[in-house]
Design a protein around this motif. Sequence first.
Motif, PDB file in Angstrom:
ATOM      1  N   UNK A 170      25.124  -9.668  -9.521  1.00 56.86           N
ATOM      2  CA  UNK A 170      26.026  -9.466 -10.648  1.00 56.86           C
ATOM      3  C   UNK A 170      25.719 -10.552 -11.678  1.00 56.86           C
ATOM      4  N   UNK A 171      26.401 -10.518 -12.807  1.00 55.88           N
ATOM      5  CA  UNK A 171      26.204 -11.564 -13.811  1.00 55.88           C
ATOM      6  C   UNK A 171      26.578 -12.938 -13.250  1.00 55.88           C
ATOM      7  N   UNK A 172      27.520 -12.964 -12.318  1.00 56.62           N
ATOM      8  CA  UNK A 172      27.961 -14.237 -11.749  1.00 56.62           C
ATOM      9  C   UNK A 172      27.047 -14.724 -10.622  1.00 56.62           C
ATOM     10  N   UNK A 173      26.354 -13.800  -9.937  1.00 56.70           N
ATOM     11  CA  UNK A 173      25.577 -14.210  -8.759  1.00 56.70           C
ATOM     12  C   UNK A 173      24.072 -14.209  -8.999  1.00 56.70           C
ATOM     13  N   UNK A 174      23.605 -13.746 -10.162  1.00 59.39           N
ATOM     14  CA  UNK A 174      22.174 -13.656 -10.409  1.00 59.39           C
ATOM     15  C   UNK A 174      21.536 -15.047 -10.421  1.00 59.39           C
ATOM     16  N   UNK A 175      20.280 -15.154  -9.983  1.00 57.55           N
ATOM     17  CA  UNK A 175      19.572 -16.444 -10.036  1.00 57.55           C
ATOM     18  C   UNK A 175      19.507 -16.971 -11.470  1.00 57.55           C
ATOM     19  N   UNK A 176      19.393 -18.296 -11.593  1.00 57.50           N
ATOM     20  CA  UNK A 176      19.456 -18.871 -12.932  1.00 57.50           C
ATOM     21  C   UNK A 176      18.521 -20.055 -13.118  1.00 57.50           C
ATOM     22  N   UNK A 177      17.557 -20.242 -12.196  1.00 58.88           N
ATOM     23  CA  UNK A 177      16.737 -21.451 -12.329  1.00 58.88           C
ATOM     24  C   UNK A 177      15.796 -21.394 -13.533  1.00 58.88           C
ATOM     25  N   UNK A 178      15.515 -20.196 -14.051  1.00 62.43           N
ATOM     26  CA  UNK A 178      14.729 -20.067 -15.287  1.00 62.43           C
ATOM     27  C   UNK A 178      15.666 -19.584 -16.380  1.00 62.43           C
ATOM     28  N   UNK A 179      15.984 -20.465 -17.305  1.00 62.16           N
ATOM     29  CA  UNK A 179      16.943 -20.135 -18.352  1.00 62.16           C
ATOM     30  C   UNK A 179      16.486 -18.905 -19.124  1.00 62.16           C
ATOM     31  N   UNK A 180      17.386 -17.909 -19.220  1.00 65.16           N
ATOM     32  CA  UNK A 180      17.118 -16.647 -19.920  1.00 65.16           C
ATOM     33  C   UNK A 180      16.014 -15.821 -19.254  1.00 65.16           C
ATOM     34  N   UNK A 181      15.671 -16.150 -18.026  1.00 62.23           N
ATOM     35  CA  UNK A 181      14.599 -15.436 -17.329  1.00 62.23           C
ATOM     36  C   UNK A 181      15.038 -14.086 -16.793  1.00 62.23           C
ATOM     37  N   UNK A 182      14.077 -13.185 -16.693  1.00 62.61           N
ATOM     38  CA  UNK A 182      14.304 -11.899 -16.059  1.00 62.61           C
ATOM     39  C   UNK A 182      13.934 -11.960 -14.594  1.00 62.61           C
ATOM     40  N   UNK A 183      14.518 -11.070 -13.798  1.00 63.03           N
ATOM     41  CA  UNK A 183      14.210 -10.987 -12.370  1.00 63.03           C
ATOM     42  C   UNK A 183      13.193  -9.873 -12.184  1.00 63.03           C
TER      43      UNK A 183
END
Length: 337
Positions: free
Chosen positions: A89-102
């Motif tokens: 979800x928006x709250x649980x998605x990975x975030x180590x690359x700012x503005x990155x896509x999965x």
Amino acid sequence: MKKYNFILFFILFLASLVSVGCNNTDKKDEPVVDSKYHNPVIALSLPDPTIIKAQDGFFYLYATEDTRNVPIYKSEDLIDWIFVKTAFTEDTRPSFESNGGIWAPDINYINGKYCLYYSMSVWGGEWTCGIGVAVSDKPEGPFVDKGKLFRSNEIDVQNSIDQFYIEDQEKKYLIWGSFRGIYGIELSDDGLSIKSGAEKKQIAGTAFEGTYIHKRGEYYYLFASIGSCCEGINSTYQLVVGRSKSLFGPYFDKSGKDMMENGYTVVIAPNSRFVGNGHCSEIVQDKSGKDWLFYHGVDVQNPKGRVLLLDEIKWSGDNWPYVSGGSPSLSASKPVF
């Protein structure tokens, strides 16, 4: 006596007509079962597919997040798919690359958990992109992010994306890379980190990305994609292969050229309907023993995104994989389930 025989014959004749009529009526009421499937299997953008047969007996398919937060689809037969939910979800998605896509998820079942390896990147961010992993008790999630395994600038491999997990001789490995060399490294016993002291090793050259290794008989088959993935009908992606008797190579194409020197044998080329075909899933076997492979392509009749395609992988007499016609089928016999 002759009159009796005539009457009996007439009664039997009428009975046969009634029987035929009833049988014909029954056949008209039976539904017509289509033994063929048609590409695309899903006419939505589902790039870089990965698939697993879960413990509940269903197949689950995941793809690069053209549907944000990584779409999950479910099927009994590889043909009819239903959307389940997203892995994050928006709250649980990975975030180590700012503005990155999965990108390019890779699903596996490890030690009783569903482990979803993923790439996270922005276009052009070849030194800040990286690879992470998330876990879940169920194939449909929710997936809990365990963070990055490494970034490009940490492992010193530019464009560290397009990962693939494989187990070999009771050890766990990650294979990855995108047009800057294909590499492999050993993972920890739980698959959630790089094994302490492990060193990366290059196994293929700079022509490739989106790799997948399939073990069959005495050979390891390294499937990869070459060309451009994402230019619509101008995309030049093709699925290629080489093989080796060792997981870490050397891998050779059908002519004997080393994949370290960018040798390859084409498995799926373009045709008049589908172009940019590549980045395959894992091979899945049906109940009749046939092997099936998902991959994405661009439909020239509706070139919006990269749609989901399916074909049977066949094996030549000298054990090389191919598809009938050398390019995506328009329709073919369904897998047997």
